[in-house]
Design an enzyme around this catalytic site. Structure first.
Site, PDB file in Angstrom:
ATOM      1  N   HIS A 173      30.918  32.659  32.728  1.00 34.76           N
ATOM      2  CA  HIS A 173      32.204  31.974  32.518  1.00 34.76           C
ATOM      3  C   HIS A 173      32.102  30.853  31.479  1.00 34.76           C
ATOM      4  O   HIS A 173      32.882  29.917  31.471  1.00 34.76           O
ATOM      5  CB  HIS A 173      32.668  31.396  33.863  1.00 34.76           C
ATOM      6  CG  HIS A 173      34.150  31.369  34.045  1.00 34.76           C
ATOM      7  ND1 HIS A 173      34.878  30.212  33.957  1.00 34.76           N
ATOM      8  CD2 HIS A 173      35.044  32.340  34.322  1.00 34.76           C
ATOM      9  CE1 HIS A 173      36.156  30.469  34.184  1.00 34.76           C
ATOM     10  NE2 HIS A 173      36.282  31.742  34.404  1.00 34.76           N
ATOM     11  N   GLU A 197      36.488  37.764  25.928  1.00 34.28           N
ATOM     12  CA  GLU A 197      37.801  37.231  26.346  1.00 34.28           C
ATOM     13  C   GLU A 197      38.216  36.032  25.500  1.00 34.28           C
ATOM     14  O   GLU A 197      39.401  35.697  25.447  1.00 34.28           O
ATOM     15  CB  GLU A 197      37.777  36.844  27.828  1.00 34.28           C
ATOM     16  CG  GLU A 197      36.869  35.704  28.181  1.00 34.28           C
ATOM     17  CD  GLU A 197      36.758  35.506  29.683  1.00 34.28           C
ATOM     18  OE1 GLU A 197      35.949  36.200  30.311  1.00 34.28           O
ATOM     19  OE2 GLU A 197      37.494  34.667  30.215  1.00 34.28           O
ATOM     20  N   HIS A 220      39.216  42.796  29.132  1.00 36.40           N
ATOM     21  CA  HIS A 220      39.365  41.653  30.047  1.00 36.40           C
ATOM     22  C   HIS A 220      40.817  41.631  30.526  1.00 36.40           C
ATOM     23  O   HIS A 220      41.734  41.745  29.721  1.00 36.40           O
ATOM     24  CB  HIS A 220      39.046  40.397  29.241  1.00 36.40           C
ATOM     25  CG  HIS A 220      39.225  39.110  29.961  1.00 36.40           C
ATOM     26  ND1 HIS A 220      40.308  38.293  29.789  1.00 36.40           N
ATOM     27  CD2 HIS A 220      38.429  38.491  30.852  1.00 36.40           C
ATOM     28  CE1 HIS A 220      40.182  37.201  30.526  1.00 36.40           C
ATOM     29  NE2 HIS A 220      39.057  37.297  31.181  1.00 36.40           N
TER      30      HIS A 220
HETATM   31  O1  LIG Z   1      38.515  37.342  34.399  1.00 34.41           O
HETATM   32  C1  LIG Z   1      37.578  36.778  33.794  1.00 34.41           C
HETATM   33  O2  LIG Z   1      36.591  37.368  33.310  1.00 34.41           O
HETATM   34  C2  LIG Z   1      37.607  35.320  33.623  1.00 34.41           C
HETATM   35  O3  LIG Z   1      36.701  34.760  33.023  1.00 34.41           O
HETATM   36  C3  LIG Z   1      38.781  34.551  34.144  1.00 34.41           C
HETATM   37  C4  LIG Z   1      39.265  33.622  33.069  1.00 34.41           C
HETATM   38  O4  LIG Z   1      39.527  34.389  31.958  1.00 34.41           O
HETATM   39  C5  LIG Z   1      40.520  32.903  33.530  1.00 34.41           C
HETATM   40  O5  LIG Z   1      41.631  33.800  33.485  1.00 34.41           O
HETATM   41  C6  LIG Z   1      40.779  31.709  32.664  1.00 34.41           C
HETATM   42  O6  LIG Z   1      41.942  31.022  33.126  1.00 34.41           O
HETATM   43 MG   LIG Z   2      35.242  36.121  32.232  1.00 34.34          MG
END
Ligand SMILES: O=C(O)C(=O)C[C@@H](O)[C@H](O)CO
Ligand SMILES: [Mg+2]
EC number: 4.2.1.6
Length: 382
Positions: free
Chosen positions: A185, A235, A285
């Site tokens: 993340h 993403e 994503h």
């Molecule tokens: O789904 C994913 O892989 C994420 O890392 C979640 C992130 O993108 C959140 O949506 C940000 O608010």
């Molecule tokens: Mg992610």
């Protein structure tokens, strides 16, 4: 046919829907949003709308290039998410006008089903086993969880061990009957990513996502050289121009463009093709809503290197509304044995309950992600 109106609806849980109307009565829906910056994207959609109103919606390529190039400045999450939602809606209109699902306009089906994966564990994954068992009982065998909580720029063995313990518990409880991706993340910086990945090797996660932030992508080949665990990211890359350097430098095994952040179907099809040329798989994503998911699915069903599809059913962000709450044709999104099947209705194949959208968009909260801080008070990556 001419575009006559763009209407945006910010609505729970943290989504935004865009409705594009035409003078022939055909309506297209898109989902432009940056989670936590919905109002910025909404403003961008209406600024860019000036280039769309009065235009022939069939000329998706010309509209896309105009939206991308005509304003001099380009790229980044806000503008590319606005373009993404407009693009999705234009494809929806084109498919409806021709009476075919969008995947037919992208060259037709390359597969009959696409594997879905489900989030478990929330922001601070402690007990993920129950969540996995419940989802495994309805056919899921692939999951994603956060790989760690806050991780200091130089952190201690106890924090590393706490993160690794979750992966160990998963393998202890579920064995190798399931697979799981670990989403770092962007919480981990390059020095700690090397340490954490090394300790995770024995538990063989399916992939490690955003092992470091996209702005540190030059570390992907270095991290990939130290591990057999596939590296996934995308993403926070917003166009084929963001992906091209990452693909060329190597290290990425799974490209994860977001159909609502990276310019929409038009752009993500190009990203998918670029990734295929580098033997990189595609796993769009999608922690968002049904229009974003439908856009992903059409790209998945027309892209040979698509391998996995994220979806937000039960995700820890969906407070106040669930994935299919605004969808009339819920049955078309049924996941049998953990797979999605093609959406065969004309356009994107999502029938929106507009009355409910209008109702729920009134006075909707403006979602923000939490701001995390390290023990010393400095801001931490969430
Ligand atoms: O789904 C994913 O892989 C994420 O890392 C979640 C992130 O993108 C959140 O949506 C940000 O608010
Ligand atoms: Mg992610």
């Amino acid at each position: 046919m001419k575009v006559t109106k763009l209407t945006t609806y910010r609505l729970p849980p943290r989504w935004m829907f865009l409705k594009i109307e035409t003078d022939e009565g055909i309506v297209g829906w898109g989902e432009p949003v940056i989670e936590g910056r919905a109002k910025s994207v909404e403003a961008a959609v209406h600024e860019l709308g000036e280039y769309v109103i009065g235009k022939d919606p069939a000329r998706i390529n010309d509209i896309w290039q105009t939206l991308y190039r005509a304003g001099f400045y380009r790229g980044g999450p806000i503008l590319m998410s606005a373009i993404a939602g407009i693009d999705q809606a234009l494809w929806d209109i084109k498919g409806k006008a021709l009476g075919v699902p969008v995947y037919q306009l992208l060259g037709g089906l390359v597969r009959d089903r696409i594997k879905a994966y489900s989030w478990v564990g929330g922001d601070r994954p402690a007990d993920v086993i129950d969540g996995m068992k419940k989802l495994a009982a309805i056919g899921f065998d692939t999951f994603k969880l956060n790989g760690c909580e806050e991780m200091g720029l130089l952190d201690n063995s106890r924090k590393v061990d706490a993160a690794v313990a979750v992966a160990a518990q998963v393998r202890e409880a579920m064995g190798y009957d399931i697979e799981f991706g670990l989403d770092f993340h962007g919480r981990v910086n390059a020095p700690m990513a090397k340490v954490l990945i090394k300790e995770l090797e024995p538990y063989r996660p399916l992939f490690i996502e955003e092992p470091v932030l996209a702005e540190q992508a030059e570390y992907y080949p270095r991290l990939a050289a130290q591990t057999s665990i596939p590296i996934a990211a995308g993403e926070r890359m917003f166009s084929r121009f963001d992906f091209k350097r990452v693909l060329a430098n190597g290290g990425l095994s799974i490209a994860q463009p977001d159909l609502s952040h990276a310019g929409g179907i038009t752009e993500c099809m190009k990203i998918a093709s670029m990734a295929e040329a580098y033997d990189v798989t595609l796993a769009p994503h999608c922690p968002l809503g049904p229009i974003a998911l439908a856009s992903c699915l059409h790209v998945d069903f027309a892209s040979y290197n698509a391998v996995l599809q994220e979806q937000s059913m039960g995700i820890h962000y969906n407070k106040g509304a669930e994935l299919l709450d605004y969808v009339v044709n819920k049955e078309d999104f049924t996941m049998n044995d953990g797979y999605f099947y093609p959406l065969n209705k004309p356009g994107l194949g999502v029938e929106i309950n507009e009355e409910l959208v209008i109702e729920r968009s009134k006075n909707t909260a403006d979602w923000r992600n939490p701001v995390w801080r390290y023990p010393d008070g400095s801001v931490a990556e969430w």
